[in-house]
Design a protein around this motif. Structure first.
Motif, PDB file in Angstrom:
ATOM      1  N   VAL A  78       0.704  -1.245   0.141  1.00 39.05           N
ATOM      2  CA  VAL A  78       0.121  -0.005   0.162  1.00 39.05           C
ATOM      3  C   VAL A  78       0.851   1.245   0.177  1.00 39.05           C
ATOM      4  N   SER A  79       0.386   2.110  -0.838  1.00 39.12           N
ATOM      5  CA  SER A  79       1.583   3.265  -0.834  1.00 39.12           C
ATOM      6  C   SER A  79       0.666   4.612  -0.945  1.00 39.12           C
ATOM      7  N   GLU A  80       1.485   5.842  -0.512  1.00 38.95           N
ATOM      8  CA  GLU A  80       1.171   7.176  -0.722  1.00 38.95           C
ATOM      9  C   GLU A  80       1.873   7.629  -1.926  1.00 38.95           C
ATOM     10  N   VAL A  81       1.236   8.460  -2.614  1.00 36.96           N
ATOM     11  CA  VAL A  81       1.970   9.292  -3.875  1.00 36.96           C
ATOM     12  C   VAL A  81       1.600  10.640  -3.991  1.00 36.96           C
ATOM     13  N   TYR A  82       2.677  11.562  -3.991  1.00 39.75           N
ATOM     14  CA  TYR A  82       2.380  12.700  -4.063  1.00 39.75           C
ATOM     15  C   TYR A  82       3.191  13.249  -5.614  1.00 39.75           C
ATOM     16  N   LEU A  83       2.376  14.381  -6.165  1.00 42.13           N
ATOM     17  CA  LEU A  83       3.081  15.225  -7.134  1.00 42.13           C
ATOM     18  C   LEU A  83       3.555  16.367  -6.390  1.00 42.13           C
ATOM     19  N   ALA A 118      -3.750   1.086  -2.812  1.00 37.71           N
ATOM     20  CA  ALA A 118      -3.453  -0.674  -2.740  1.00 37.71           C
ATOM     21  C   ALA A 118      -2.938  -1.107  -3.807  1.00 37.71           C
ATOM     22  N   PRO A 119      -2.202  -2.141  -3.644  1.00 36.78           N
ATOM     23  CA  PRO A 119      -1.350  -2.972  -4.789  1.00 36.78           C
ATOM     24  C   PRO A 119      -2.460  -3.085  -6.022  1.00 36.78           C
TER      25      PRO A 119
END
Length: 685
Positions: A366-371, A387-388
């Motif tokens: 599970v990941s957080e992503v930021y621009l 989620a994957p």
């Protein structure tokens, strides 16, 4: 709901009656000419116009929904101005054309009969489509102004149904009405409504950034008038006048209303009065005559359903295509990978403006992503909990500068994509990320504040204990208030106090026997006993337990965990609880001091905001400007309830004052709402 429905009711009634009169005249003219067989051509044009109007409304709705926040404000503002222009033109057109409407329509029908079926369909279509498009645009604008669609839709539906009934009555000669007076009165009403729509549209343009002066207010009555009161809601819903308006809004409102209303009234005085129900006269006359010889229907080789179906289906299909293309722009955007190894894969140099990125988690965590701007850490967009194997859309506005993706998998290694540079765009506002380290200093300062406050509280509760043991309940009442206000001023720590908070200041709501329940303890239980005549012997165990629980809290607090991320949340939650419990009287157990507790809650909120001010000023300096003004409004209203004889109980406040207080506190909560988002801990830094 009526306040939100009334403007749409007015437009539905007036536009519906205009369109209905035109259709009635068309029908009556054909009947008198012995052409009843061609009535389906009229209804085909009417159906096509209705389909076009509904499709136009759908396009407006779905197009606006796919825009960014600022773009939605600009879109709504521009369309509000267009709606004002249409309504103004419609009001003046009907005032000018009412006397000759019947003759004009009859002339067009006679020309259409000579040209064939297509001309008659086009005549009815154009006659109704103009009213329908105006209605759709104005209804959409009203729904946007009201913030919801139910009231405006109901109002428009009632107005349209009433207009149909009026037209039927006029046609059947069952009703007489002076249409000149009707269109004059409704015209004046719509001019007033349109002035409000103009003011709202100008505010939209200011909030979008297209027009300046958004913070230059002509007046701010929120401290004196309750925005949620029935009268304020009625005025806002019908006239679009709010308790706070900018200079541009007020100037635009007054200028439009004074100029347009003056021209309208002068035109009414200068014109020749039209006979009552003049536009419907041919229809009424036709209804009382026997049918003339009817011409044979025009025979065609194609089925009769082809033309009506095509005319109705075309605008619907076109609207669907526009909506699909709008959505398709988002769906067709590039997919960007989110993982430790492939962070940002598929990301090319974007164009300036709003962009939609399809973020796909190609990893196994599970990941957080930021621009982000990789140089400053500023965040332009984010997704949490991806989620994957899943894909979610991220919408961001791109301006000039450097951009990269930062992927933060749970339990994994943070990865950052290659940087791309975008030029040619405008400056875009971003959120400067907050880390746990940024909140460490405010958190340490707040812990010191609470620790000292708890030490004072322990001394105060021990004094209450001494009063009760000595049988001096009058002294206990005074000392109870001092201690309870001290506890209330520590509001941001409530979440950390955990179970002890319920024992010290819990409400009786959750207990089976309410105030009489053995499990009900703490300040409010003691308040109940002191102000309901219980004896010192009855209250001794209550005071003892309160003092013991406070002493335990003093002992436990230094070792309790305090999540740094909770600190910004408490700034909003303290006053949220105040509005929910103190200002409703839910926590008043007899002392009538809820407003004193409200003042203590304000003090606790102010202490917290003072510690967070450096972080907030770095991200949005205007937030605290608005919050501090709101804190002063609420504080002044509360302080006015403290007299030489003590605090005025909440239920003794004048209704107007209480509404003002609730309204000002509600607005303050709105002003505080950006704080948690601005100071949310992000791992993008």
């Amino acid at each position: 709901m009526w306040d939100e429905a009334f403007p749409s009711f007015l437009i539905g009634l007036r536009e519906g009656l205009e369109a209905g009169l035109i259709v009635s005249i068309l029908v009556a003219t054909l009947v008198r000419a012995g052409q009843k067989g061609r009535l389906p051509q009229v209804w085909t044009g009417v159906a096509a116009a209705v389909a076009l109007s509904l499709s136009f409304g759908a396009v407006l709705t779905f197009t606006a929904a796919n825009l960014s926040g600022h773009a939605q404000e600009a879109f709504g503002g521009v369309l509000s101005l267009i709606a004002v222009g249409f309504v103004t033109a419609m009001v003046f057109w009907m005032r000018r054309s009412a006397r000759t409407l019947s003759a004009d329509i009859k002339e067009k029908v006679q020309a259409s009969l000579a040209m064939g079926a297509g001309a008659l369909v086009l005549t009815s279509f154009l006659a109704v489509a103009r009213e329908g498009l105006e209605t759709s645009l104005f209804l959409w604008t009203n729904a946007r102004t009201a913030g919801e669609s139910t009231g405006p839709i109901i109002g428009a539906a009632v107005g349209l149904l009433l207009s149909v009934a009026l037209c039927w009555g006029l046609y059947r000669r069952a009703l007489k009405m002076n249409l000149t007076k009707f269109f004059t009165l409704t015209g004046a009403g719509l001019i007033v409504v349109a002035a409000g729509v103009l003011g709202y549209g100008l505010r939209d343009l200011q909030e979008s950034g297209l027009v300046g002066g958004g913070s230059t207010y002509a007046f701010d009555l929120s401290g004196h008038l309750d925005a949620s009161s029935w009268y304020a809601t009625l005025v806002q819903g019908t006239l679009n006048l709010t308790v706070t308006m900018t200079v541009l809004q007020v100037v635009g409102y007054i200028a439009y209303l004074s100029i347009v209303m003056t021209l309208f009234i002068e035109g009414v005085r200068g014109g020749t009065a039209a006979p009552a129900a003049a536009p419907a006269a041919p229809a009424a006359a036709a209804a009382g005559k026997p049918d003339a010889e009817q011409a044979e229907p025009v025979r065609t080789e194609r089925p009769r359903w082809v033309l009506p179906t095509a005319l109705v289906a075309v605008p619907v299909v076109v609207a669907g295509a526009v909506i699909a293309v709008s959505d398709g722009k988002q769906d067709s955007s590039a997919t960007v990978a989110v993982s430790e190894k492939e962070c940002g894969k598929g990301f090319g140099t974007p164009q300036p403006g709003q962009q939609v990125f399809q973020m796909h988690n190609s990893g196994d965590k599970v990941s957080e992503v930021y621009l982000v701007n990789p140089g400053t850490g500023a965040v332009y967009g984010e997704i949490e909990g991806l989620a994957p194997g899943t894909t979610r859309a991220l919408t961001a506005t791109i301006g000039s500068g450097d951009y990269a993706w930062r992927c933060v998998p749970t339990g994994g290694t943070t990865a950052t994509s290659a940087t791309v540079h975008v030029s040619g765009g405008a400056e875009v506002k971003a959120v400067k990320p907050v880390s746990e380290d940024d909140l460490k200093a405010p958190l340490d300062s707040y812990k010191d504040y609470v620790t000292k406050g708890l030490a004072t509280l322990m001394t105060q509760t021990q004094k209450i204990q001494t009063d009760v043991h000595g049988g001096d309940l009058n002294a206990a009442k005074a000392d109870w208030l001092t201690a309870h206000l001290q506890y209330a001023s520590l509001g941001a720590a409530y979440g950390t106090f955990a179970d002890l908070d319920k024992k010290i200041d819990g409400r009786a709501d959750g207990y089976a026997d309410k105030a009489q329940d053995p499990g009900f303890t703490g300040f409010l239980r003691l308040e109940y006993g002191l102000w309901h005549g219980q004896s010192a012997a009855d209250l001794t165990p209550v005071a003892d337990e309160l003092a013991q629980n406070v002493a335990k809290l003093v002992h436990d607090f230094p070792t309790q965990d305090f999540d740094p991320g909770d600190l910004p949340l408490r700034a909003h939650e303290i006053l949220e609880n105040t509005l929910q419990f103190e200002l409703t009287g839910d926590t008043d157990m007899g002392s009538g001091t809820n407003l004193a507790t409200t003042q203590a809650n304000l003090a606790g909120t102010q202490e917290l905001l003072t510690l967070l001010q450096p972080l907030l000023d770095e991200r949005d300096p205007q937030v605290l400007v608005r919050v501090n003004a709101g804190m002063k409004r609420v504080g002044d209203l509360v302080a006015a309830a403290h007299t030489a004889d003590g605090w005025i109980p909440l239920d003794k406040l004048p209704d107007g004052t209480r509404r003002q207080l609730n309204g000002a506190t509600g607005q303050l909560l709105e002003d505080l709402s950006p704080v948690p988002a601005l100071l949310e801990i992000r791992k993008a830094a």
